[in-house]
Design a protein around this motif. Structure first.
Motif, PDB file in Angstrom:
ATOM      1  N   UNK A 695      12.675 -76.034 -43.668  1.00 21.52           N
ATOM      2  CA  UNK A 695      11.858 -75.043 -44.383  1.00 21.52           C
ATOM      3  C   UNK A 695      11.199 -74.086 -43.394  1.00 21.52           C
ATOM      4  N   UNK A 696      10.670 -74.643 -42.302  1.00 21.41           N
ATOM      5  CA  UNK A 696       9.970 -73.788 -41.343  1.00 21.41           C
ATOM      6  C   UNK A 696      10.922 -72.822 -40.668  1.00 21.41           C
ATOM      7  N   UNK A 697      12.128 -73.327 -40.348  1.00 11.67           N
ATOM      8  CA  UNK A 697      13.089 -72.422 -39.709  1.00 11.67           C
ATOM      9  C   UNK A 697      13.419 -71.273 -40.668  1.00 11.67           C
ATOM     10  N   UNK A 698      13.561 -71.584 -41.951  1.00 15.71           N
ATOM     11  CA  UNK A 698      13.825 -70.511 -42.928  1.00 15.71           C
ATOM     12  C   UNK A 698      12.704 -69.476 -42.894  1.00 15.71           C
ATOM     13  N   UNK A 699      11.456 -69.963 -42.910  1.00 15.08           N
ATOM     14  CA  UNK A 699      10.322 -69.029 -42.921  1.00 15.08           C
ATOM     15  C   UNK A 699      10.311 -68.183 -41.655  1.00 15.08           C
ATOM     16  N   UNK A 700      10.527 -68.828 -40.503  1.00 17.53           N
ATOM     17  CA  UNK A 700      10.479 -68.084 -39.239  1.00 17.53           C
ATOM     18  C   UNK A 700      11.601 -67.037 -39.210  1.00 17.53           C
ATOM     19  N   UNK A 701      12.782 -67.428 -39.667  1.00 12.78           N
ATOM     20  CA  UNK A 701      13.896 -66.464 -39.656  1.00 12.78           C
ATOM     21  C   UNK A 701      13.593 -65.267 -40.574  1.00 12.78           C
ATOM     22  N   UNK A 702      13.082 -65.544 -41.767  1.00 12.07           N
ATOM     23  CA  UNK A 702      12.783 -64.414 -42.658  1.00 12.07           C
ATOM     24  C   UNK A 702      11.713 -63.513 -42.037  1.00 12.07           C
ATOM     25  N   UNK A 703      10.763 -64.121 -41.300  1.00 12.97           N
ATOM     26  CA  UNK A 703       9.717 -63.313 -40.666  1.00 12.97           C
ATOM     27  C   UNK A 703      10.305 -62.455 -39.564  1.00 12.97           C
ATOM     28  N   UNK A 704      11.233 -63.030 -38.790  1.00 17.01           N
ATOM     29  CA  UNK A 704      11.864 -62.247 -37.728  1.00 17.01           C
ATOM     30  C   UNK A 704      12.659 -61.091 -38.349  1.00 17.01           C
ATOM     31  N   UNK A 705      13.363 -61.382 -39.449  1.00 22.14           N
ATOM     32  CA  UNK A 705      14.104 -60.306 -40.122  1.00 22.14           C
ATOM     33  C   UNK A 705      13.144 -59.204 -40.582  1.00 22.14           C
ATOM     34  N   UNK A 706      12.018 -59.602 -41.182  1.00 24.00           N
ATOM     35  CA  UNK A 706      11.042 -58.606 -41.653  1.00 24.00           C
ATOM     36  C   UNK A 706      10.509 -57.792 -40.482  1.00 24.00           C
ATOM     37  N   UNK A 707      10.322 -58.453 -39.334  1.00 19.08           N
ATOM     38  CA  UNK A 707       9.796 -57.755 -38.159  1.00 19.08           C
ATOM     39  C   UNK A 707      10.813 -56.744 -37.641  1.00 19.08           C
ATOM     40  N   UNK A 708      12.071 -57.177 -37.542  1.00 18.70           N
ATOM     41  CA  UNK A 708      13.115 -56.281 -37.041  1.00 18.70           C
ATOM     42  C   UNK A 708      13.264 -55.076 -37.983  1.00 18.70           C
ATOM     43  N   UNK A 709      13.207 -55.367 -39.277  1.00 19.06           N
ATOM     44  CA  UNK A 709      13.313 -54.308 -40.270  1.00 19.06           C
ATOM     45  C   UNK A 709      12.182 -53.291 -40.093  1.00 19.06           C
ATOM     46  N   UNK A 710      10.985 -53.813 -39.849  1.00 16.54           N
ATOM     47  CA  UNK A 710       9.837 -52.925 -39.633  1.00 16.54           C
ATOM     48  C   UNK A 710      10.076 -52.047 -38.418  1.00 16.54           C
ATOM     49  N   UNK A 711      10.666 -52.661 -37.383  1.00 14.42           N
ATOM     50  CA  UNK A 711      10.931 -51.930 -36.145  1.00 14.42           C
ATOM     51  C   UNK A 711      11.933 -50.799 -36.405  1.00 14.42           C
ATOM     52  N   UNK A 712      12.992 -51.116 -37.173  1.00 12.38           N
ATOM     53  CA  UNK A 712      14.015 -50.096 -37.494  1.00 12.38           C
ATOM     54  C   UNK A 712      13.402 -48.972 -38.322  1.00 12.38           C
ATOM     55  N   UNK A 713      12.623 -49.361 -39.329  1.00 15.90           N
ATOM     56  CA  UNK A 713      11.996 -48.354 -40.182  1.00 15.90           C
ATOM     57  C   UNK A 713      11.100 -47.440 -39.365  1.00 15.90           C
ATOM     58  N   UNK A 714      10.379 -48.062 -38.439  1.00 17.05           N
ATOM     59  CA  UNK A 714       9.490 -47.302 -37.580  1.00 17.05           C
ATOM     60  C   UNK A 714      10.290 -46.257 -36.801  1.00 17.05           C
ATOM     61  N   UNK A 715      11.424 -46.716 -36.234  1.00 19.47           N
ATOM     62  CA  UNK A 715      12.263 -45.815 -35.433  1.00 19.47           C
ATOM     63  C   UNK A 715      12.810 -44.690 -36.312  1.00 19.47           C
ATOM     64  N   UNK A 716      13.140 -45.016 -37.566  1.00 18.19           N
ATOM     65  CA  UNK A 716      13.715 -44.018 -38.463  1.00 18.19           C
ATOM     66  C   UNK A 716      12.644 -43.197 -39.175  1.00 18.19           C
ATOM     67  N   UNK A 717      11.389 -43.575 -38.930  1.00 15.83           N
ATOM     68  CA  UNK A 717      10.295 -42.814 -39.529  1.00 15.83           C
ATOM     69  C   UNK A 717      10.095 -43.077 -41.015  1.00 15.83           C
ATOM     70  N   UNK A 718      10.537 -44.256 -41.486  1.00 11.21           N
ATOM     71  CA  UNK A 718      10.356 -44.598 -42.905  1.00 11.21           C
ATOM     72  C   UNK A 718       9.024 -45.329 -43.066  1.00 11.21           C
ATOM     73  N   UNK A 719       8.311 -44.990 -44.119  1.00 14.19           N
ATOM     74  CA  UNK A 719       7.033 -45.662 -44.382  1.00 14.19           C
ATOM     75  C   UNK A 719       7.254 -47.070 -44.910  1.00 14.19           C
ATOM     76  N   UNK A 720       6.382 -48.004 -44.524  1.00 14.80           N
ATOM     77  CA  UNK A 720       6.509 -49.380 -45.020  1.00 14.80           C
ATOM     78  C   UNK A 720       5.735 -49.551 -46.317  1.00 14.80           C
ATOM     79  N   UNK A 721       6.182 -50.542 -47.074  1.00 17.34           N
ATOM     80  CA  UNK A 721       5.356 -50.959 -48.211  1.00 17.34           C
ATOM     81  C   UNK A 721       4.072 -51.521 -47.629  1.00 17.34           C
ATOM     82  N   UNK A 722       3.012 -51.169 -48.235  1.00 21.12           N
ATOM     83  CA  UNK A 722       1.736 -51.662 -47.735  1.00 21.12           C
ATOM     84  C   UNK A 722       1.114 -52.511 -48.838  1.00 21.12           C
ATOM     85  N   UNK A 723       0.839 -53.751 -48.539  1.00 22.12           N
ATOM     86  CA  UNK A 723       0.291 -54.625 -49.579  1.00 22.12           C
ATOM     87  C   UNK A 723      -1.225 -54.713 -49.518  1.00 22.12           C
ATOM     88  N   UNK A 724      -1.822 -53.863 -48.685  1.00 18.80           N
ATOM     89  CA  UNK A 724      -3.285 -53.904 -48.600  1.00 18.80           C
ATOM     90  C   UNK A 724      -3.884 -53.304 -49.865  1.00 18.80           C
TER      91      UNK A 724
END
Lengths: 766, 63
Positions: A695-724
């Motif tokens: 279970x933990x490995x699943x969570x960590x992997x999904x978090x890494x994917x979310x992080x990489x995605x954020x990095x790509x979006x940042x590079x492409x200048x796409x705004x992130x969903x903000x849950x604040x």
């Protein structure tokens, strides 16, 4: 606000115009003024920090380098406090500057959602105490004691360095991110940031981890109370005392919390003293002398009833009692250690530091020391507290550093004091108390012979010393009192009797310590069962909607029974384990707790990445990587190690083979039934390890994917969903730290001049 | 002496704050400050409401 250092920030709060009310003074200290104040190093300031650094350095030198016969306990205090101060002043400010970036012009949930009940602006110093009381319990009092098997230094380093770089970072980040989301829970944040798969895995893992944590905490209590009429009586008395307090608060004098807590405290002391008298009598010894299995069943029945009774009757009053004791005990422990300053004879690294067959807990220093000490260094359970109650009470965003980071430093200090108390007792006594009965044989003679046969330097224990210590603390025997709590109680009694009362008071201090540990644990067991029951109800509710109605009795009772049954089964397994329950189960407790930390840090990493803090993402990634490596390595060793003492399945295979060979005793199991129990237990423990780590490995992997995605979006200048939650301008001011700075005082004075009708209602005192 | 008494009072107040003994006070302050027209709950009602809400909204306690 303009661009932020360390990457372009793109979350709502930075671009948003937080239009301040022109009739009010500023709601935050001007950025430039604060910056200038922080960067200005006066000679006095330099001298103070140089002195702290120097004292800390000397203390570490005394602990780590000097190899004298003994080391004085005061060096532990100096090494830890100086390191905490430096970590708080410097490292947490780095986190504040580059990761959290609080904005005091923004209202906190306690302000924009204020309801006078759940969302209440609370004075920062009061909230610090409140938050600390919610996160600290028996955990930091138990783990360090068990880890002392390896010597004092590994545990000390991990507790102090671990908290600065990992534990406090986690608590601070979860608190801050949850506050920005109106106090949302870790589970909800995981679902939002990691998606359905990561979120569901996080939820299931959290539920299972809670079961394990509650079960093993309960095991600590059972081990401390087994065959102890005094302990059973005085801890049992907490139930009628709490019931009385509950009725008093509900019907007689509602709201008189301090008054009833004082009454409760006096009754509690009477119960401890009365326990000694009752245990002396023939009938008392007969009635309250219970074996561990009976106590475990009692605790299971109690756990179920306590979880379905209304909160006001049992849980709320005992919570008051527990908080009251917590603060008192910690002040007492600190005072005693500073006044008595015991000499420590335990070596920095013991013989077991380089082996993996220690009797207290098996496995090599890496990774098992790091999972044995969870609370006090890095505790994932805190993420559940830091998201939830505390964020709804914060007055200003900048205060999260004091409360989140500072609160965890405080817990770490408790862990250090517990460690000092435990290692101040004779080392032979330590091993006689903490090794399972299967090894010590259970009597003073066999225990002394066995401990002396270990070949530990400077250890030569006599049966007389074991018998005398037991007599001094008012117990029949202290041999194989595993679980950490009794050892800490002996250590505390040993220190306190030098401070107040002498040997005659030792029995009182011992049972006082057992009492408060039991009190903390019972509160955690109750609250944990309730929280877990609600989580289960919500989960089942996704399929059977009726379960979502929390007031639906059959559903509530069924889910409570399932949760109590789950932890009760693990508890009974631990109590009856022929190998010694703490020995086999405690690693699972630490692994579970730190896997939860890995989950929390994963969520924080994904959030930080989405906020654009890439350059400083290592602040989150570093503790996450460490927690992941430690817990996954520990889990793999528990699953795959060919050494039976370490690997659950290896042990299972060894015992299965012995059974197949027709043997009637094997290793420490002396009967066929015991051997069968080992086969069953190791199989369950092994599969639990597998499920947790997957279970933990699943969570960590999904978090890494979310992080990489954020990095790509940042590079492409796409705004992130903000849950604040949307930013709302604040209408009040309060300083950030314990002591207000000059600029903060100036601003406070401006606010104090404001006519009362323009001010927000005052947040409690100061 | 009066400083000692004052110090003790301050400590007692702090402890009360940590334990949540001043919750009703804060509720009243909030009630009046936010200009509610209806009567606030009495002390008895408030504490009843508070613990009853905890029944359906449990808070974890840590280890």
């Amino acid at each position: 606000m303009s661009s932020m250092p360390g990457g372009r920030a793109r979350t709502a709060d930075d671009d948003l115009e937080l239009t301040p009310d022109p009739s009010l003074p500023p709601t935050a200290v001007d950025e430039a003024v604060r910056e200038a104040e922080e960067r200005k190093w006066t000679p006095a300031k330099i001298a103070v920090w140089a002195a702290i650094a120097l004292l800390g350095g000397v203390a570490w030198f005394m602990l780590a380098i000097i190899r004298g016969e003994t080391v004085n306990a005061i060096w532990f205090v100096f090494a830890s406090v100086c390191t905490y101060l430096i970590g708080y002043r410097f490292y947490s400010k780095v986190i504040e500057r580059y990761i959290t970036r609080p904005n005091d012009r923004r209202a906190t949930p306690a302000e924009y959602k204020a309801d006078g009940k759940d969302y209440v602006r609370t004075d920062r110093n009061v909230l610090f105490g409140h938050h600390f009381a919610a996160i600290a319990g028996a955990g930091p009092l138990v783990g360090p004691v068990i880890a002392a098997q390896m010597g004092y230094l590994p545990g000390t380093i991990w507790i102090i360095i671990g908290v600065v770089l990992a534990g406090a970072v986690q608590d601070y980040l979860v608190l801050f991110f949850s506050m920005r989301r109106g106090g949302r829970s870790l589970g909800q944040m995981a679902r939002e940031e990691l998606g359905v798969i990561g979120g569901t895995a996080a939820l299931v893992a959290t539920l299972l981890i809670m079961v394990i944590i509650v079960a093993i905490l309960a095991l600590v209590v059972v081990n401390a109370l087994g065959e102890s009429p005094w302990g059973v009586f005085s801890v049992g008395m907490t139930i009628p005392i709490a019931l009385f307090m509950g009725v008093y608060l509900r019907f007689i004098r509602p709201g008189k919390v301090m008054e009833v807590s004082l009454i409760g405290f006096v009754l509690l002391m009477a119960a401890i003293i009365g326990g000694g008298i009752v245990a002396e009598t023939e009938w008392g010894a007969a009635v309250f002398h219970l074996d561990k299995v009976t106590i475990a069943w009692g605790l299971i029945v109690y756990g179920f009833i306590a979880a379905i009774l209304p909160v006001w009757l049992l849980l709320a009053p005992r919570d008051y009692l527990s908080t009251f004791m917590k603060i008192g005990v910690i002040v007492m422990l600190a005072l005693a250690i500073i006044v008595v300053r015991p000499e420590i004879t335990v070596p920095a690294f013991s013989e077991f530091a380089s082996r993996e067959n220690g009797p207290v807990f098996p496995g090599a220093l890496f990774p098992f020391l790091f999972v044995t000490i969870a609370c006090g260094a890095l505790s994932g359970f805190h993420a559940l507290i830091s998201s939830g109650t505390t964020p709804k009470l914060i007055e200003k965003e900048r205060q999260t550093r004091l409360i989140g980071y500072g609160g965890m430093l405080m817990e770490s200090f408790v862990a250090i004091m517990a460690l000092v108390a435990a290692i101040s007792i004779d080392r032979g006594l330590y091993f006689a108390m903490n090794s399972p009965a299967a090894l010590t044989g259970g009597t003073v003679e066999t225990a002394a012979t066995w401990v002396n046969s270990l070949g530990l330097a400077g250890v030569n224990i006599t049966p007389d010393l074991l018998a005398e210590t037991a007599r001094n603390v008012g117990e029949e025997s202290i041999v194989s009192r595993t679980g950490g709590a009794p050892t800490l109680a002996v250590g505390l009694a040993h220190i306190m009797q030098q401070f107040i009362g002498g040997t005659a008071m030792m029995a009182f201090w011992y049972h006082f310590a057992i009492m408060f540990e039991a009190l903390f644990i019972l509160t955690a067991v109750d609250a944990g069962t309730r929280v877990a029951r609600f989580m289960l109800q919500d989960s089942i509710g996704n399929f059977v909607p009726k379960f979502k109605e929390h007031s639906w009795r059959p559903g509530a009772w069924l889910c409570t029974a399932i949760m109590v049954g789950a932890w009760g089964a693990v508890l009974l397994m631990g109590v009856t384990d022929p190998l010694g329950g703490i020995n086999t189960l405690f690693p699972l407790f630490g692994i579970a707790n730190q896997l939860l930390a890995a989950i929390a840090l994963s969520v924080c990493m994904a959030i930080a990445a989405k906020r654009g803090s890439f350059k400083y993402l290592w602040i989150v990634a570093l503790p996450l990587a460490f927690a992941a490596v430690v817990t996954i390595t520990a889990s793999f060793q528990k699953i795959f190690s060919p050494v039976p003492a370490v690997g659950y399945f290896a042990n299972n295979a060894a015992f299965s083979k012995a059974l197949a060979d027709g043997k009637t005793e094997f290793g420490t199991a002396k009967t066929v039934a015991a051997m069968e129990a080992v086969v069953r237990n190791t199989m369950i423990q092994g599969w639990l390890s597998v499920i947790f780590v997957l279970l933990s490995i699943i969570v960590i992997i999904t978090a890494v994917i979310a992080t990489v995605k954020a990095f790509r979006n940042e590079a492409a200048g796409i705004r992130h969903d903000d849950h604040e939650d949307p930013a709302v301008p604040s209408r009040g001011y309060a300083p950030a730290g314990l002591i207000p700075t000059a600029a903060e005082r100036e601003l406070m004075a401006e606010w104090n001049k404001l006519p009362a009708d323009l001010r927000l209602e005052k947040s409690a005192h100061h | 002496m009066s400083a000692l008494v004052e110090g003790f009072r301050g400590f007692a107040r702090y402890l009360g704050g940590v334990m949540g003994a001043d919750a009703y006070q804060k509720y009243l302050e909030h009630h009046y400050a936010s200009g509610h027209l209806n009567q606030p709950m009495t002390e008895r009602e408030f504490w009843r409401d508070r613990t009853d809400r905890q029944d359906s909204n449990p808070q974890g306690r840590c280890c």
